[in-house]
Design a protein around this motif. Structure first.
Motif, mmCIF file in Angstrom:
data_model
loop_
_atom_site.group_PDB
_atom_site.id
_atom_site.type_symbol
_atom_site.label_atom_id
_atom_site.label_comp_id
_atom_site.label_asym_id
_atom_site.label_seq_id
_atom_site.Cartn_x
_atom_site.Cartn_y
_atom_site.Cartn_z
ATOM 1 N N ALA A 1 -4.304 -3.920 -3.194
ATOM 2 C CA ALA A 1 -4.650 -3.949 -1.775
ATOM 3 C C ALA A 1 -3.490 -3.453 -0.916
ATOM 4 C CB ALA A 1 -5.046 -5.357 -1.354
ATOM 5 N N ALA A 2 -2.265 -3.765 -1.329
ATOM 6 C CA ALA A 2 -1.092 -3.389 -0.544
ATOM 7 C C ALA A 2 -0.707 -1.929 -0.734
ATOM 8 C CB ALA A 2 0.085 -4.287 -0.924
ATOM 9 N N GLU A 3 -0.977 -1.370 -1.921
ATOM 10 C CA GLU A 3 -0.432 -0.062 -2.248
ATOM 11 C C GLU A 3 -1.452 1.068 -2.311
ATOM 12 O OE1 GLU A 3 1.947 -0.223 -5.774
ATOM 13 O OE2 GLU A 3 3.088 -1.979 -5.096
ATOM 14 N N ALA A 4 -2.738 0.757 -2.502
ATOM 15 C CA ALA A 4 -3.750 1.803 -2.665
ATOM 16 C C ALA A 4 -4.420 2.116 -1.327
ATOM 17 C CB ALA A 4 -4.795 1.373 -3.687
ATOM 18 N N ASP A 5 -4.542 3.392 -1.033
ATOM 19 C CA ASP A 5 -5.193 3.830 0.199
ATOM 20 C C ASP A 5 -6.640 4.203 -0.115
ATOM 21 O OD1 ASP A 5 -6.009 4.872 2.589
ATOM 22 O OD2 ASP A 5 -4.524 6.477 2.661
ATOM 23 N N LEU A 6 -7.570 3.368 0.312
ATOM 24 C CA LEU A 6 -8.991 3.601 0.069
ATOM 25 C C LEU A 6 -9.713 4.079 1.330
ATOM 26 C CD1 LEU A 6 -9.847 0.411 -2.039
ATOM 27 C CD2 LEU A 6 -9.067 2.652 -2.866
ATOM 28 N N ALA A 7 -8.950 4.488 2.335
ATOM 29 C CA ALA A 7 -9.542 4.806 3.634
ATOM 30 C C ALA A 7 -10.552 5.947 3.564
ATOM 31 C CB ALA A 7 -8.441 5.145 4.635
ATOM 32 N N HIS A 8 -10.380 6.849 2.595
ATOM 33 C CA HIS A 8 -11.296 7.996 2.502
ATOM 34 C C HIS A 8 -12.614 7.644 1.838
ATOM 35 C CE1 HIS A 8 -9.604 7.859 -1.503
ATOM 36 N NE2 HIS A 8 -10.501 8.725 -1.932
#
Length: 206
Positions: free
Chosen positions: A19-26
């Motif tokens: 949750a802190a390190e992965a960017d799932l915004a796309h």
């Protein structure tokens, strides 16, 4: 030796790190649970950037399973990674790779055993859930089969891995030409653990 031993604490810390390190915004929210499990399966938070899919894949997979659909796997490792307790009791997990006639069929088609094994899916393919975690040729052949008017599965979760054909087969799936809900990880990375982890995340709400 001092190390974390409590399984609940290990899981909590693992998913907190993702949750802190992965960017799932796309990614659409419908794909976040599967993406998180895919990252957890390989330990690479940068995998997030390569995950692509149709947000309808989760609902399509669950609906198919509820309707009694089979799960077609390209290899035994994918099938072994599936958590059966998340599935309806009568769900069939099918692998045809080691069927006796597959080597001869592969020779007659001029292709790999993995691709030839996909031919044996035809009687069960309509409305099924497809999981591919090993062979790019299996995904290529599946796409060819469907594009030629063959049976259409309800959903495709595909993460074949490798240096020859993996990136290309997944890019073709991600083009959306089949108009079938899908989930994949673009590029060379992938593998059976990633494919089954994605499926487990989706199917656990059954």
């Amino acid at each position: 030796m001092t190390y974390l031993r409590d399984p609940d604490a290990i899981y909590a810390q693992s998913f907190a790190t993702i949750a802190a390190e992965a960017d799932l915004a796309h990614l659409p929210p419908e794909l976040h649970p599967a993406a998180i499990r895919m990252i957890h399966a390989c330990g690479m938070v940068d995998l997030a950037a390569d995950i692509a899919g149709d947000p309808a894949v989760a609902a399509a997979t669950r609906s198919a399973l509820s309707a009694g659909a089979a799960v077609l796997c390209d290899c035994e490792m994918v099938r072994a990674g599936i958590i059966r307790r998340h599935l309806p009791a009568d769900t069939e997990l099918i692998v045809t790779l080691n069927e006796p006639g597959v080597p001869d069929l592969a020779r007659s088609l001029g292709t790999t055993r993995s691709a030839a094994a996909v031919e044996l899916w035809r009687p069960r393919l309509a409305g099924a859930v497809v999981l591919i975690g090993n062979a790019p040729t299996a995904l290529f052949h599946l796409i060819e089969l469907i594009a030629a008017g063959g049976p259409r599965p309800a959903a495709i979760i595909a993460a074949p891995v490798g240096f020859v054909g993996a990136a290309e087969s997944k890019a073709l799936l991600a083009s959306g030409s089949l108009s079938i809900p899908f989930l994949t990880v673009l590029g060379r990375r992938g593998g059976s653990a990633i494919a089954s982890a994605a499926f487990n995340a989706i199917s656990r709400d059954q």
